[in-house]
Design a protein around this motif. Structure first.
Motif, PDB file in Angstrom:
ATOM      1  N   ARG A 440       0.891  -0.973  -0.331  1.00  0.00           N
ATOM      2  CA  ARG A 440      -0.014   0.336  -0.126  1.00  0.00           C
ATOM      3  C   ARG A 440       0.931   1.477  -0.061  1.00  0.00           C
ATOM      4  N   GLU A 441       1.025   2.168  -0.756  1.00  0.00           N
ATOM      5  CA  GLU A 441       1.948   3.196  -1.837  1.00  0.00           C
ATOM      6  C   GLU A 441       1.256   4.127  -0.506  1.00  0.00           C
ATOM      7  N   GLU A 442       2.000   4.649   0.304  1.00  0.00           N
ATOM      8  CA  GLU A 442       1.234   6.268   0.576  1.00  0.00           C
ATOM      9  C   GLU A 442       0.698   7.013   0.537  1.00  0.00           C
ATOM     10  N   GLY A 443      -0.634   7.175   0.585  1.00  0.00           N
ATOM     11  CA  GLY A 443      -1.525   8.294  -0.216  1.00  0.00           C
ATOM     12  C   GLY A 443      -2.357   7.505  -0.767  1.00  0.00           C
ATOM     13  N   ASP A 444      -2.562   6.355  -0.961  1.00  0.00           N
ATOM     14  CA  ASP A 444      -3.281   5.523  -1.767  1.00  0.00           C
ATOM     15  C   ASP A 444      -4.053   4.358  -0.503  1.00  0.00           C
ATOM     16  N   ALA A 445      -5.723   4.824  -0.809  1.00  0.00           N
ATOM     17  CA  ALA A 445      -6.091   3.727   0.053  1.00  0.00           C
ATOM     18  C   ALA A 445      -6.312   2.559  -0.312  1.00  0.00           C
ATOM     19  N   VAL A 446      -5.536   1.635  -1.290  1.00  0.00           N
ATOM     20  CA  VAL A 446      -5.896   0.513  -2.186  1.00  0.00           C
ATOM     21  C   VAL A 446      -4.629  -0.314  -1.879  1.00  0.00           C
ATOM     22  N   ARG A 447      -4.597  -1.504  -1.670  1.00  0.00           N
ATOM     23  CA  ARG A 447      -3.753  -2.304  -1.503  1.00  0.00           C
ATOM     24  C   ARG A 447      -3.546  -3.245  -2.586  1.00  0.00           C
ATOM     25  N   ARG A 448      -2.123  -2.536  -3.134  1.00  0.00           N
ATOM     26  CA  ARG A 448      -2.278  -3.505  -4.077  1.00  0.00           C
ATOM     27  C   ARG A 448      -1.416  -5.103  -4.852  1.00  0.00           C
ATOM     28  N   CYS A 449      -1.332  -5.943  -5.668  1.00  0.00           N
ATOM     29  CA  CYS A 449      -0.098  -6.964  -5.756  1.00  0.00           C
ATOM     30  C   CYS A 449       0.420  -6.442  -6.820  1.00  0.00           C
ATOM     31  N   THR A 450       1.969  -7.027  -6.283  1.00  0.00           N
ATOM     32  CA  THR A 450       3.163  -6.778  -6.959  1.00  0.00           C
ATOM     33  C   THR A 450       3.072  -7.432  -8.596  1.00  0.00           C
ATOM     34  N   GLY A 451       2.698  -8.400  -8.176  1.00  0.00           N
ATOM     35  CA  GLY A 451       2.971  -9.609  -9.225  1.00  0.00           C
ATOM     36  C   GLY A 451       2.788  -8.846 -10.533  1.00  0.00           C
ATOM     37  N   GLY A 452       2.247  -8.218 -11.038  1.00  0.00           N
ATOM     38  CA  GLY A 452       2.104  -8.111 -12.613  1.00  0.00           C
ATOM     39  C   GLY A 452       0.988  -9.022 -13.505  1.00  0.00           C
ATOM     40  N   LEU A 453       1.939  -9.486 -14.512  1.00  0.00           N
ATOM     41  CA  LEU A 453       0.878  -9.583 -15.496  1.00  0.00           C
ATOM     42  C   LEU A 453       1.566 -11.925 -14.950  1.00  0.00           C
ATOM     43  N   ILE A 454       2.220 -11.782 -13.752  1.00  0.00           N
ATOM     44  CA  ILE A 454       2.884 -13.063 -13.394  1.00  0.00           C
ATOM     45  C   ILE A 454       0.985 -13.747 -12.629  1.00  0.00           C
ATOM     46  N   CYS A 455       1.033 -12.538 -12.141  1.00  0.00           N
ATOM     47  CA  CYS A 455      -1.135 -12.918 -11.104  1.00  0.00           C
ATOM     48  C   CYS A 455      -1.802 -13.259 -12.204  1.00  0.00           C
ATOM     49  N   PRO A 456      -2.614 -14.299 -12.361  1.00  0.00           N
ATOM     50  CA  PRO A 456      -3.531 -14.918 -13.002  1.00  0.00           C
ATOM     51  C   PRO A 456      -4.322 -14.231 -13.265  1.00  0.00           C
ATOM     52  N   ALA A 457      -4.956 -13.331 -11.971  1.00  0.00           N
ATOM     53  CA  ALA A 457      -6.003 -12.621 -10.745  1.00  0.00           C
ATOM     54  C   ALA A 457      -5.782 -11.412 -12.227  1.00  0.00           C
ATOM     55  N   GLN A 458      -4.712 -10.326 -12.058  1.00  0.00           N
ATOM     56  CA  GLN A 458      -3.912  -9.566 -13.314  1.00  0.00           C
ATOM     57  C   GLN A 458      -4.289  -9.040 -14.692  1.00  0.00           C
ATOM     58  N   ALA A 459      -3.270 -10.439 -15.188  1.00  0.00           N
ATOM     59  CA  ALA A 459      -3.812 -11.164 -16.855  1.00  0.00           C
ATOM     60  C   ALA A 459      -5.306 -10.614 -16.904  1.00  0.00           C
ATOM     61  N   VAL A 460      -5.774 -12.199 -16.446  1.00  0.00           N
ATOM     62  CA  VAL A 460      -6.600 -12.104 -16.703  1.00  0.00           C
ATOM     63  C   VAL A 460      -8.074 -11.402 -17.402  1.00  0.00           C
ATOM     64  N   GLU A 461      -8.360 -10.092 -15.779  1.00  0.00           N
ATOM     65  CA  GLU A 461      -8.963  -8.623 -15.829  1.00  0.00           C
ATOM     66  C   GLU A 461      -8.420  -7.650 -16.795  1.00  0.00           C
ATOM     67  N   LYS A 462      -6.797  -7.696 -17.075  1.00  0.00           N
ATOM     68  CA  LYS A 462      -6.787  -6.759 -18.359  1.00  0.00           C
ATOM     69  C   LYS A 462      -6.684  -7.399 -19.211  1.00  0.00           C
ATOM     70  N   LEU A 463      -6.856  -9.082 -19.391  1.00  0.00           N
ATOM     71  CA  LEU A 463      -7.584  -9.716 -21.173  1.00  0.00           C
ATOM     72  C   LEU A 463      -8.724  -9.070 -21.639  1.00  0.00           C
ATOM     73  N   LYS A 464      -9.531  -9.311 -20.217  1.00  0.00           N
ATOM     74  CA  LYS A 464     -11.106  -9.080 -20.318  1.00  0.00           C
ATOM     75  C   LYS A 464     -10.926  -6.942 -20.859  1.00  0.00           C
ATOM     76  N   HIS A 465     -10.815  -6.276 -20.161  1.00  0.00           N
ATOM     77  CA  HIS A 465     -10.387  -5.224 -20.448  1.00  0.00           C
ATOM     78  C   HIS A 465      -9.917  -4.337 -21.668  1.00  0.00           C
ATOM     79  N   PHE A 466      -8.973  -5.602 -21.966  1.00  0.00           N
ATOM     80  CA  PHE A 466      -8.331  -5.410 -23.688  1.00  0.00           C
ATOM     81  C   PHE A 466      -9.415  -5.523 -24.475  1.00  0.00           C
ATOM     82  N   VAL A 467     -10.219  -6.652 -24.856  1.00  0.00           N
ATOM     83  CA  VAL A 467     -11.073  -6.638 -25.711  1.00  0.00           C
ATOM     84  C   VAL A 467     -12.283  -6.257 -25.020  1.00  0.00           C
TER      85      VAL A 467
END
Length: 708
Positions: A440-467
């Motif tokens: 959780r970066e300073e000033g951010d209300a949200v905690r975030r995964c640092t895995g990027g595209l190695i994280c399957p959840a992020q990868a799938v959601e990014k692909l859904k957004h892409f299409v």
């Protein structure tokens, strides 16, 4: 006028009321038909109640406007075609509605006044849950069920006898009943049975029901009784119509007699004495609402003494001796069974409450957002307490609310019902999907995964957004297909979409063998992918799913830089957060430091950067088309506004400048051509002077812009 911003009825003239009346009546008649006849309600119960109350208030203030066929004088709606008609020997009336504690005390006071009872005289009333189902009247002659009818318009209902015979809770024969007995009650469906029914509907590819009430009504009113028999309907008895002899001399006694005869009666029906006792039972039932396993939308109070009921009698459509105390339409209490974490395309860890299903505002709710870890802990982003500082724990009883069609939210927690062993919720510091650190970066209300595209959840959601529609919008490749292709290892990043056919040879055979695909649909998909190898720059930028870059920001960047190559070069050169490129990013009006830093991080350093490079091997972002503008002296120039504009808003000035072909920046730099300075201009005016930028006042700007 039927909106919530309409003037109070007391402020209307008769002419204004007369003008409003047709719209109110038309809306109510349409709602009655949709709800009672078609089993497909189009407005919420709360909106219906609001419209009906307003119509009643207008008719009370202007009696000359009241029509004989007004919806306030009707019950239900006409019988649907396809059913035989049944005339009720005793009319099936609706109930007066109450919405506040004051309405309940007023009901008690009106009854006492009508009967001449003193305020301290006993006046026992029953209190029972108001079942949210379909009213049904059952006629027994010499103990045999001979007819079942819906309420219809109160006088004439639909003959659904054969359907009613399929409901297990409805006895076919009675022992010890009066020779003539009409039992009245509510057909409903439990939450568990409703969920199972909708699952079967989905398996068959049929439309799911919106809520248990719709499901129950639609099931009972089938022309084919075999369909009704296959539906899990239940029945609660709570009243009666025609009788050859009395069941009892009290409401509670009659209910107990119905139970003795073999009917299901609601176990939460109790006897109360006085408004405070009634309201206490209302609170108890409201708190138990989510655990009942079926829908209720209020509590019904009835004077217990049947002799007093006869004295009180009826108004045109409602009895004087009863009232329905409705629950707030958009609020409900239920149990929070567990908290789950979902990971979005930007890595945000979003907590979701999994709830015991409860109907809120006509919709069955089983999930609600919990926003972030601060919200769960009972504090806002600045550390100040919310909900009185009460945290949210698994197993808690929580109040859920909906406003319009937004995602349900948790509004409150009942600490009195919290288990002694309930533990504070520990928000994860590791991604539940890939195990990467969640920071959780300073000033951010949200905690975030640092895995990027190695994280399957992020990868799938990014692909859904892409299409998605606002991005590449590839026909035939939606969210479900993306999930399936990712699960099977066919696509891992956007570039993989454009190599599908190449990697599988023709690709046709493997794809057409999948469930739901054939040669034609497979070829259509490959053709649709081929069509998107060129895409407008703004859509390309938006499709990347970069943090802080939505569609409007993507459009700004596209028009500012014109080409992807130019944008990428500026972002690369701004990597040290200083210098001309950094200033150029910050100068874009609508792109602040947060967005600029996100662009640099995403396109220079993260896994996204390599994914974009891979994508650019197969896709060409088309340069942004210059905005068509009329000839103007500021076309193509960069302008900045500062100080106070006195004759137009800043938003209007920006829109006017862009319409004239100018680029509007948020800060002054060496690339600024004109600074429009109003009163109060400060550091921007000083910097413009240092850089030799042309400075004009609002009058000069209006001369350019054509304002007055």
């Amino acid at each position: 006028m039927t909106g919530t911003d309409t003037p109070d009825v007391s402020q209307l003239t008769q002419a204004e009321a007369a003008a409003e009346l047709p719209g109110l009546i038309a809306a109510l008649e349409a709602a009655n038909t949709a709800y009672h006849t078609l089993d497909a309600p189009e407005i919420s119960d709360a909106e219906y109640d609001r419209l009906k109350r307003r119509l009643a208030e207008i008719e009370a203030r202007f009696p000359a406007l009241a029509r004989p066929d007004s919806p306030t004088r009707k019950i239900g709606a006409a019988v649907a075609e396809g059913f035989g008609k049944v005339t009720h020997e005793v009319r099936m009336l609706s109930l007066e509605n109450g919405f506040s504690d004051e309405d309940v005390t007023d009901f008690d006071a009106r009854v006492r006044s009508y009967l001449g009872l003193s305020p301290d005289a006993p006046l026992p009333c029953t209190a029972e849950p108001k079942i949210d189902g379909l009213s049904l009247s059952l006629r027994y002659e010499r103990g045999v069920l001979v007819q079942a009818a819906t309420r219809g318009d109160g006088e004439v209902g639909e003959n659904v006898t054969e359907n009613a015979r399929t409901i297990a809770d409805i006895p076919q024969r009675l022992t010890g009943a009066p020779d003539l007995l009409e039992v009245r009650g509510e057909v409903y469906m439990s939450h568990a049975d409703f969920a199972a029914l909708n699952a079967r509907q989905a398996e068959r590819g049929e439309k799911p029901f919106a809520n248990p009430r719709n499901a129950a009504a639609g099931s009972l009113r089938q022309l084919d009784a075999r369909i009704t028999a296959a539906r899990p309907l239940r029945f609660f008895a709570y009243a009666w119509g025609a009788l050859s002899e009395p069941l009892s001399d009290t409401q509670m006694g009659a209910i107990n007699q119905l139970k003795t005869l073999g009917f299901q009666v609601n176990p939460l029906t109790v006897l109360c004495d006085g408004p405070q006792d009634l309201l206490a039972q209302y609170r108890a039932i409201e708190q138990a609402r989510a655990s009942l396993g079926y829908d209720i939308d209020g509590v019904v109070y009835k004077v217990n003494d049947l002799g007093l009921q006869r004295r009180l009698g009826f108004r045109s459509t409602t009895p004087r001796w009863a009232i329905a105390h409705k629950f707030p339409a958009e609020l409900a209490w239920t149990r929070l069974e567990r908290i789950e974490i979902q990971v979005g395309r930007t890595g945000a860890l979003s907590p979701v409450a999994r709830l015991a299903p409860v109907t809120v505002g006509g919709v069955v709710v089983s999930n609600a957002t919990l926003h972030n870890e601060d919200y769960i802990a009972g504090r806002d982003s600045k550390g100040a307490p919310i909900r009185g500082g009460k945290d949210i724990r698994e197993g808690d009883w929580v109040q859920v609310y909906r406003a319009g069609d937004v995602i349900p939210k948790v509004a409150d927690v009942d600490l009195s019902r919290r288990s002694a062993d309930a533990q504070p919720y520990e928000f994860p510091h590791k991604c539940p999907e890939c195990g990467s650190d969640a920071i959780r970066e300073e000033g951010d209300a949200v905690r975030r995964c640092t895995g990027g595209l190695i994280c399957p959840a992020q990868a799938v959601e990014k692909l859904k957004h892409f299409v998605s529609r606002g991005a590449f919008d590839i026909e035939g490749l939606g969210a479900k297909q993306v999930e399936a292709f990712y699960r099977d290892g066919w696509i891992r990043e956007p570039a993989d979409i454009f190599t599908l056919q190449q990697r599988f040879g023709s690709g046709l055979q493997q794809l057409k063998n999948r469930e739901g695909w054939g040669p034609k649909s497979a070829q259509n998909l490959f053709d649709a992918i081929e069509d998107k190898r060129k895409i407008p720059l703004a859509r390309f930028i938006f499709a990347l799913g970069l943090r802080h870059v939505g569609d409007s920001t993507a459009t700004l960047l596209a028009h500012q830089f014109g080409t992807w190559e130019r944008l990428a070069k500026v972002v690369e050169e701004a990597d040290n957060f200083q210098g001309p490129a950094w200033e150029e990013l910050l100068a874009i009006d609508g792109v602040g430091e947060t967005t600029a830093r996100s662009l640099i991080a995403s396109l220079n350093h993260s896994a996204d950067a390599q994914a974009v490079k891979n994508l650019l091997q197969w896709v060409t972002p088309e340069p942004a088309q210059p905005r068509a503008v009329a000839d103007s002296e500021i076309a193509g120039l960069t302008v900045v506004f500062t100080g106070t504009l006195e004759r137009m808003t800043r938003a209007e000035a920006k829109a006017r400048a862009e319409a004239l072909g100018a680029k509007v920046a948020g800060s002054v730099s060496a690339k600024t051509d004109i600074l429009i300075a109003g009163p109060g201009a400060g550091s921007k005016a000083k910097k413009a002077a240092e850089l030799g930028v042309r400075v004009i006042d609002e009058d000069a700007w209006l001369a350019i812009a054509g304002g007055t």
